[in-house]
Scaffold this active site. Structure first.
Site, PDB file in Angstrom:
ATOM      1  N   ALA A 206     -38.425 -51.629 148.882  1.00 44.31           N
ATOM      2  CA  ALA A 206     -39.375 -52.735 148.702  1.00 44.31           C
ATOM      3  C   ALA A 206     -38.626 -54.022 148.979  1.00 44.31           C
ATOM      4  O   ALA A 206     -37.591 -54.286 148.365  1.00 44.31           O
ATOM      5  CB  ALA A 206     -39.929 -52.731 147.284  1.00 44.31           C
ATOM      6  N   HIS A 207     -39.099 -54.763 149.954  1.00 43.43           N
ATOM      7  CA  HIS A 207     -38.413 -56.013 150.305  1.00 43.43           C
ATOM      8  C   HIS A 207     -39.367 -57.090 150.805  1.00 43.43           C
ATOM      9  O   HIS A 207     -38.958 -58.209 151.065  1.00 43.43           O
ATOM     10  CB  HIS A 207     -37.374 -55.758 151.397  1.00 43.43           C
ATOM     11  CG  HIS A 207     -37.995 -55.428 152.730  1.00 43.43           C
ATOM     12  ND1 HIS A 207     -38.460 -54.175 153.040  1.00 43.43           N
ATOM     13  CD2 HIS A 207     -38.263 -56.197 153.804  1.00 43.43           C
ATOM     14  CE1 HIS A 207     -38.976 -54.189 154.256  1.00 43.43           C
ATOM     15  NE2 HIS A 207     -38.880 -55.399 154.747  1.00 43.43           N
ATOM     16  N   ARG A 208     -40.664 -56.754 150.991  1.00 43.28           N
ATOM     17  CA  ARG A 208     -41.570 -57.722 151.601  1.00 43.28           C
ATOM     18  C   ARG A 208     -41.742 -58.941 150.701  1.00 43.28           C
ATOM     19  O   ARG A 208     -41.872 -58.806 149.477  1.00 43.28           O
ATOM     20  CB  ARG A 208     -42.927 -57.082 151.873  1.00 43.28           C
ATOM     21  CG  ARG A 208     -42.907 -56.050 152.969  1.00 43.28           C
ATOM     22  CD  ARG A 208     -42.439 -56.670 154.277  1.00 43.28           C
ATOM     23  NE  ARG A 208     -42.455 -55.675 155.314  1.00 43.28           N
ATOM     24  CZ  ARG A 208     -43.375 -55.606 156.285  1.00 43.28           C
ATOM     25  NH1 ARG A 208     -44.337 -56.487 156.346  1.00 43.28           N
ATOM     26  NH2 ARG A 208     -43.297 -54.670 157.196  1.00 43.28           N
ATOM     27  N   ARG A 243     -32.787 -59.414 150.278  1.00 47.69           N
ATOM     28  CA  ARG A 243     -33.827 -60.309 149.752  1.00 47.69           C
ATOM     29  C   ARG A 243     -34.254 -59.863 148.343  1.00 47.69           C
ATOM     30  O   ARG A 243     -34.336 -60.661 147.415  1.00 47.69           O
ATOM     31  CB  ARG A 243     -35.040 -60.287 150.687  1.00 47.69           C
ATOM     32  CG  ARG A 243     -36.163 -61.164 150.206  1.00 47.69           C
ATOM     33  CD  ARG A 243     -37.408 -61.063 151.091  1.00 47.69           C
ATOM     34  NE  ARG A 243     -38.180 -62.260 150.932  1.00 47.69           N
ATOM     35  CZ  ARG A 243     -38.332 -63.201 151.856  1.00 47.69           C
ATOM     36  NH1 ARG A 243     -37.792 -63.076 153.038  1.00 47.69           N
ATOM     37  NH2 ARG A 243     -39.029 -64.278 151.611  1.00 47.69           N
ATOM     38  N   ASP A 283     -42.817 -50.564 150.929  1.00 42.06           N
ATOM     39  CA  ASP A 283     -43.674 -51.603 151.511  1.00 42.06           C
ATOM     40  C   ASP A 283     -43.240 -51.884 152.942  1.00 42.06           C
ATOM     41  O   ASP A 283     -43.691 -52.839 153.570  1.00 42.06           O
ATOM     42  CB  ASP A 283     -43.677 -52.889 150.659  1.00 42.06           C
ATOM     43  CG  ASP A 283     -42.302 -53.538 150.541  1.00 42.06           C
ATOM     44  OD1 ASP A 283     -41.363 -53.121 151.234  1.00 42.06           O
ATOM     45  OD2 ASP A 283     -42.190 -54.500 149.749  1.00 42.06           O
TER      46      ASP A 283
END
Ligand code: UD1
Ligand code: UDP
Length: 360
Positions: A206-208, A243, A283
């Protein structure tokens, strides 16, 4: 020096998904150059893939790095233009939906007679709040060659009024990359013993921005994944994008013991994790495709996807980040027989792209 083809790329997924095209150029002895924007620069998001995928070092690295959308994209446009003025390729190829793609497209499309080819054209989440959606729409509408991976993507481009003669359905180059690397990955990788993962585990990425930049949403995502796996006695491996790693500390997100954070993985190790996991939480666009190709059930921690083919074949489910929805989605996907057909082509996308560009 002049090259026939220039690849403008800048992030992990672009390096991976353009690697089959770059290697096909080498096989056909087509003169090419690689212009790396430097959007991704950490070794584990960048150079590790050049080494592992046997790619030549970029001729140009513009070292743009991280900043706001406008500053990052604007500086890329200036620098890419100056390189292309010198290099004067016939065609610039970009792939996907990042700021590097947008910048490469803007710079190249205004330099006559350079043509632009967009690999992975026609994907739409219909969520215009996502920077990726803006980038892919603008790139598609400025490009001269469009390479939609599927009929669905081609139909979307037609719907938007783009000419059919600019389009070639090629499948997705990620199938080429997965096909070329999966058995090598199983031979060489010892990632499973490295993390001492249990026989039954789940993989999370998950990084969005829309998921990890908002404290409430990121906390809900983590809580929901942990709640879902607890019911199935699974542990979770989470190779964490920088991120998201930064947000975990700045937003003070609590990571429960079910979830083990590990560094971003190289491609071979990541393929083994995806292939061996009971279920994938993600994601990421590329990870939705790869889990579908590898026949590992997937739940997408978003409210939409630009990869509807994965849903249509039964490989993926959109679950958002709310606990009940994630728990239900996981229960349903773990009960599914993973016998769906890969909707992203036969692994010859790279060759088809070069054929469409009429390179012998
Ligand atoms: C970008 C893409 C996203 C894609 C992702 C692939 C855009 C708008 N977003 O997101 O669509 O899914 O790449 O991984 O283009 N950072 C590092 N090291 C790096 C790169 C970034 O530490 O090598 C950190 C920096 O703190 C930076 C943050 O990650 O501010 C975000 O980087 P950025 O390039 O803006 O976007 P991504 O989140 O990587
Ligand atoms: N990937 C990887 N190591 C990781 C996480 C992802 O090699 O730790 C690869 C994955 O196999 C896929 C690509 O990175 O090919 C997806 O990139 P990412 O999720 O960063 O971007 P997106 O696809 O969302 O644009």
């Amino acid at each position: 020096m002049s090259s026939t083809l220039s690849f403008v790329l800048g992030t992990r997924p672009e390096i991976i998904k353009l690697s089959p095209v770059i290697r096909a150029c080498q096989r056909r002895e087509i003169p090419f150059s690689i212009v790396h924007t430097g959007q991704h620069y950490s070794e584990k998001l960048d150079s590790v893939f050049f080494e592992q995928l046997g790619l030549p070092a970029p001729e140009y690295n513009l070292t743009i790095g991280s900043s706001s959308h406008g500053e990052q994209t604007g500086r890329m446009v200036v620098e890419i233009e100056s390189v292309l003025e010198k290099e004067r390729p016939d065609v610039v190829l970009v792939q996907g939906d990042t700021n590097s793609v947008l910048a490469g497209t803007i710079a190249a499309t205004k330099l006559d007679p350079i043509l632009v080819g967009h690999v992975e054209a026609g994907l739409r989440s219909f969520d215009r709040d996502m920077p990726e959606e803006v980038n892919r729409r603008l790139a598609d509408h400025a490009a001269d060659y469009l390479f939609p991976p599927t009929e669905t993507a081609r139909d979307q481009l037609l719907e938007e009024g783009l000419p059919a003669e600019w389009m070639t359905i090629t499948g997705n180059t990620i199938v080429d990359a997965v096909t070329e690397n999966t058995s090598i990955a199983h031979e060489r990788s010892d990632v499973l013993s490295e993390f001492g993962v249990r026989e039954r585990f789940a993989l999370l990425t998950a990084h969005r921005a829309e998921n990890v930049d908002d404290r409430e949403r990121f906390a809900s995502l983590i809580d929901s994944v942990a709640a879902a796996v607890r019911k199935h006695d699974l542990s979770v491996v989470y190779p964490i994008h920088p991120r998201a790693e930064k947000r975990i500390s700045t937003l003070d997100i609590d990571v429960p013991e079910e979830i083990t954070l590990v560094e971003p993985q190289d491609f071979l190790d990541f393929l083994v994790l995806e292939d061996e996991a009971e279920i994938v939480f993600t994601d990421s666009g590329g990870v939705q495709e790869e889990s579908c190709i590898l026949r590992t059930p997937c739940v997408t921690l978003r409210d939409n996807t630009e990869r509807p083919e994965t849903i249509a074949v039964g490989a993926n489910r959109i679950v958002g980040v709310e606990r009940a929805s994630v728990v239900n989605g996981v229960r349903e996907m773990l009960a599914v027989e993973p016998d769906w057909k890969n909707p992203f082509g036969d692994g010859t996308a790279a060759e088809q792209i070069l054929d469409a560009l009429e390179y012998e």
